[in-house]
Design a protein around this motif. Structure first.
Motif, PDB file in Angstrom:
ATOM      1  N   VAL A 204      41.010 -68.320 -56.713  1.00 22.91           N
ATOM      2  CA  VAL A 204      41.993 -68.717 -55.705  1.00 22.91           C
ATOM      3  C   VAL A 204      41.540 -68.170 -54.356  1.00 22.91           C
ATOM      4  N   VAL A 205      41.496 -69.045 -53.346  1.00 21.04           N
ATOM      5  CA  VAL A 205      40.993 -68.661 -52.026  1.00 21.04           C
ATOM      6  C   VAL A 205      41.966 -69.140 -50.952  1.00 21.04           C
ATOM      7  N   ARG A 206      42.372 -68.226 -50.084  1.00 17.15           N
ATOM      8  CA  ARG A 206      43.171 -68.620 -48.931  1.00 17.15           C
ATOM      9  C   ARG A 206      42.194 -69.042 -47.829  1.00 17.15           C
ATOM     10  N   THR A 207      42.132 -70.330 -47.536  1.00 12.83           N
ATOM     11  CA  THR A 207      41.165 -70.840 -46.566  1.00 12.83           C
ATOM     12  C   THR A 207      41.785 -70.952 -45.174  1.00 12.83           C
ATOM     13  N   SER A 208      40.917 -71.001 -44.180  1.00 14.82           N
ATOM     14  CA  SER A 208      41.368 -71.196 -42.802  1.00 14.82           C
ATOM     15  C   SER A 208      40.219 -71.747 -41.985  1.00 14.82           C
ATOM     16  N   ARG A 209      40.529 -72.189 -40.790  1.00 10.72           N
ATOM     17  CA  ARG A 209      39.498 -72.615 -39.845  1.00 10.72           C
ATOM     18  C   ARG A 209      39.803 -71.973 -38.510  1.00 10.72           C
ATOM     19  N   GLN A 210      38.920 -71.083 -38.087  1.00 10.25           N
ATOM     20  CA  GLN A 210      39.105 -70.345 -36.840  1.00 10.25           C
ATOM     21  C   GLN A 210      38.316 -71.012 -35.734  1.00 10.25           C
ATOM     22  N   GLY A 211      39.023 -71.534 -34.730  1.00 10.40           N
ATOM     23  CA  GLY A 211      38.355 -72.176 -33.608  1.00 10.40           C
ATOM     24  C   GLY A 211      38.670 -71.474 -32.308  1.00 10.40           C
ATOM     25  N   GLU A 212      38.248 -72.087 -31.224  1.00  8.79           N
ATOM     26  CA  GLU A 212      38.485 -71.505 -29.905  1.00  8.79           C
ATOM     27  C   GLU A 212      39.973 -71.558 -29.583  1.00  8.79           C
ATOM     28  N   GLY A 213      40.595 -70.404 -29.460  1.00 17.55           N
ATOM     29  CA  GLY A 213      41.994 -70.348 -29.041  1.00 17.55           C
ATOM     30  C   GLY A 213      43.020 -70.515 -30.137  1.00 17.55           C
ATOM     31  N   GLY A 214      42.594 -70.677 -31.389  1.00 14.20           N
ATOM     32  CA  GLY A 214      43.590 -70.841 -32.440  1.00 14.20           C
ATOM     33  C   GLY A 214      42.973 -70.964 -33.818  1.00 14.20           C
ATOM     34  N   SER A 215      43.831 -71.104 -34.830  1.00 11.45           N
ATOM     35  CA  SER A 215      43.368 -71.239 -36.209  1.00 11.45           C
ATOM     36  C   SER A 215      44.294 -72.162 -36.980  1.00 11.45           C
ATOM     37  N   SER A 216      43.735 -72.797 -38.014  1.00 14.39           N
ATOM     38  CA  SER A 216      44.516 -73.699 -38.869  1.00 14.39           C
ATOM     39  C   SER A 216      44.291 -73.315 -40.325  1.00 14.39           C
ATOM     40  N   VAL A 217      45.049 -73.955 -41.226  1.00  9.79           N
ATOM     41  CA  VAL A 217      44.980 -73.575 -42.641  1.00  9.79           C
ATOM     42  C   VAL A 217      43.839 -74.258 -43.387  1.00  9.79           C
ATOM     43  N   CYS A 218      43.083 -75.121 -42.724  1.00 15.52           N
ATOM     44  CA  CYS A 218      41.965 -75.829 -43.355  1.00 15.52           C
ATOM     45  C   CYS A 218      42.439 -76.551 -44.627  1.00 15.52           C
ATOM     46  N   ASN A 219      41.992 -76.146 -45.807  1.00 17.28           N
ATOM     47  CA  ASN A 219      42.442 -76.783 -47.064  1.00 17.28           C
ATOM     48  C   ASN A 219      43.548 -75.991 -47.750  1.00 17.28           C
ATOM     49  N   GLY A 220      44.174 -75.077 -47.013  1.00 16.48           N
ATOM     50  CA  GLY A 220      45.273 -74.309 -47.577  1.00 16.48           C
ATOM     51  C   GLY A 220      44.786 -73.282 -48.581  1.00 16.48           C
ATOM     52  N   VAL A 221      45.685 -72.890 -49.482  1.00 13.23           N
ATOM     53  CA  VAL A 221      45.305 -71.987 -50.568  1.00 13.23           C
ATOM     54  C   VAL A 221      44.699 -72.850 -51.672  1.00 13.23           C
ATOM     55  N   VAL A 222      43.419 -72.660 -51.917  1.00 11.19           N
ATOM     56  CA  VAL A 222      42.684 -73.479 -52.881  1.00 11.19           C
ATOM     57  C   VAL A 222      42.600 -72.761 -54.224  1.00 11.19           C
ATOM     58  N   ALA A 223      42.992 -73.446 -55.284  1.00 12.12           N
ATOM     59  CA  ALA A 223      42.898 -72.902 -56.638  1.00 12.12           C
ATOM     60  C   ALA A 223      41.920 -73.751 -57.436  1.00 12.12           C
ATOM     61  N   ILE A 224      40.844 -73.142 -57.939  1.00 11.30           N
ATOM     62  CA  ILE A 224      39.810 -73.847 -58.702  1.00 11.30           C
ATOM     63  C   ILE A 224      39.881 -73.409 -60.154  1.00 11.30           C
ATOM     64  N   ASP A 225      40.121 -74.354 -61.044  1.00 12.23           N
ATOM     65  CA  ASP A 225      40.209 -74.088 -62.476  1.00 12.23           C
ATOM     66  C   ASP A 225      38.798 -73.947 -63.043  1.00 12.23           C
ATOM     67  N   PHE A 226      38.473 -72.801 -63.638  1.00 13.73           N
ATOM     68  CA  PHE A 226      37.135 -72.583 -64.168  1.00 13.73           C
ATOM     69  C   PHE A 226      36.814 -73.494 -65.350  1.00 13.73           C
ATOM     70  N   LYS A 227      37.834 -73.934 -66.081  1.00  6.99           N
ATOM     71  CA  LYS A 227      37.590 -74.763 -67.268  1.00  6.99           C
ATOM     72  C   LYS A 227      37.262 -76.209 -66.899  1.00  6.99           C
ATOM     73  N   THR A 228      37.840 -76.706 -65.812  1.00 10.47           N
ATOM     74  CA  THR A 228      37.641 -78.107 -65.425  1.00 10.47           C
ATOM     75  C   THR A 228      36.879 -78.250 -64.105  1.00 10.47           C
ATOM     76  N   LEU A 229      36.826 -77.175 -63.320  1.00 12.24           N
ATOM     77  CA  LEU A 229      36.257 -77.151 -61.971  1.00 12.24           C
ATOM     78  C   LEU A 229      37.030 -78.030 -60.987  1.00 12.24           C
ATOM     79  N   LYS A 230      38.238 -78.444 -61.369  1.00 14.93           N
ATOM     80  CA  LYS A 230      39.083 -79.192 -60.456  1.00 14.93           C
ATOM     81  C   LYS A 230      39.825 -78.224 -59.538  1.00 14.93           C
ATOM     82  N   ALA A 231      39.947 -78.615 -58.285  1.00 16.16           N
ATOM     83  CA  ALA A 231      40.649 -77.784 -57.303  1.00 16.16           C
ATOM     84  C   ALA A 231      41.909 -78.493 -56.820  1.00 16.16           C
ATOM     85  N   VAL A 232      42.927 -77.703 -56.535  1.00 15.59           N
ATOM     86  CA  VAL A 232      44.144 -78.207 -55.906  1.00 15.59           C
ATOM     87  C   VAL A 232      44.426 -77.340 -54.686  1.00 15.59           C
ATOM     88  N   SER A 233      45.143 -77.910 -53.730  1.00 16.75           N
ATOM     89  CA  SER A 233      45.506 -77.182 -52.518  1.00 16.75           C
ATOM     90  C   SER A 233      46.999 -76.919 -52.477  1.00 16.75           C
TER      91      SER A 233
END
Length: 332
Positions: A204-233
């Motif tokens: 599970v990874v909390r993603t973000s995108r840091q740019g000039e003057g601000g930041s966004s959530v990018c793909n949000g909190v990403v959870a990757i299932d090790f058994k299927t390798l499918k990710a959800v946000s």
């Protein structure tokens, strides 16, 4: 007399042509020279970085090895109190992550010793992993780390503004085998990794995108299932903007609301919405799973290292690969 006049005219024309060529060359391909402080300024962070115009190439020339400014040295002795060091638990054992280094405590020596280095992807891989992204200059670092069964994990982070960009993903160090593994999941590639959590079932990874003057959530909190390798946000409902120095009218800023504990996000307590995330195709996932995730990650790390070494060897010797300006919208 006429011949003398012609010679003078031709000579003057040659001198003018040489002057024009010299001026043009200095504008198109400026080279850094002089003392070490000039070089340090040219390769420093975003605030001090020279700005290239769109579509132009700025190459920073390197001084001879003896004249190059020294890079910050790793402290002689790393401890859990060292500024920037993170202590993580793997079972009952403690490890430190400092910069790209992984450290273990040696009772015999009475100090923390470096046992591994997390790899940083070379900018030559940018085209492979992020073919549609724009970049002028490249920079990727090791972000936050955590302990998990048998492994020390960390995320990759980068600044995505003012022409800077990088490659996202996750990396582990296996404490039993000493192997390094890298995961470039599609849900992580375009994002900078923040807090991460690893169990036997998921990453599970909390993603973000840091740019000039601000930041966004990018793909949000990403959870990757090790058994299927499918990710959800898991995306916050209110907004995708975390911080902004000059928000658009009507924009809501999340601030610390995005930094709630990851377990509350996954349980639904934080009020985030579960959405689709970027994923590999079914065929790609099946191929990786048939190889085994750990083996795939170890092979990826090895291939990235080989690609980086080959790219570095092929570059002109006067180009510093870690601080190379690239035409906007193009890749190395």
């Amino acid at each position: 007399m006429k011949r003398l006049i012609v010679i003078k005219v031709v000579g003057l024309a040659v001198i003018i042509a040489i002057v024009i060529y010299s001026l043009y060359k200095s504008v198109v391909s400026p080279q850094v020279s002089g003392d070490a402080s000039n070089v340090a300024s040219a390769v420093s962070g975003p605030d001090n970085q020279p700005h290239a115009e769109a579509g132009k190439v700025l190459v920073v020339g390197m001084l001879p090895e003896s004249e190059r400014p020294p890079y910050p040295q790793v402290e002689a002795e790393i401890t859990a109190q060292t500024n920037g060091a993170t202590e993580v638990k793997v079972g009952t054992s403690s490890f430190l992550v400092y910069g790209t280094g992984v450290y273990a405590y040696s009772a015999g020596e009475g100090k923390w010793s470096n046992i591994a280095e997390f790899p940083i992807p070379d900018e030559a891989l940018f085209k492979k992993y992020r073919p549609k992204a724009e970049i002028w200059t490249y920079g990727t670092e090791i972000g936050l780390s955590t302990g998990a069964p048998g492994k020390v994990w960390a995320g990759y982070k980068f600044y995505n503004g003012e022409g800077f960009n990088g490659i996202g993903g996750a990396v582990f160090y296996d404490v039993a085998t000493g192997e390094i593994g890298v995961l470039r999941h599609p849900a992580l590639l375009d994002c900078s990794a923040g807090t991460i959590a690893v169990s036997g079932e998921s990453l599970v990874v909390r993603t973000s995108r840091q740019g000039e003057g601000g930041s966004s959530v990018c793909n949000g909190v990403v959870a990757i299932d090790f058994k299927t390798l499918k990710a959800v946000s898991y995306m916050p409902v209110e907004s995708k903007v975390i911080t902004d120095n000059d928000p658009a009218p009507g924009d809501k800023l999340l601030g610390d609301k995005y930094n709630v504990p990851l377990d509350k996000v996954l349980s639904g307590e934080a009020g985030f919405e579960k959405k689709d995330a970027p994923n590999w195709s079914d065929d790609e996932r099946e191929k990786i799973l048939s190889e085994g995730l750990d083996k795939y990650m170890v092979r990826t790390a090895r291939e990235e290292a080989e690609t980086g070494a080959a790219a570095k060897a092929a570059r002109p010797k006067d180009i510093h690969s870690g601080h190379m300006w690239i035409p906007k919208g193009k890749n190395p």
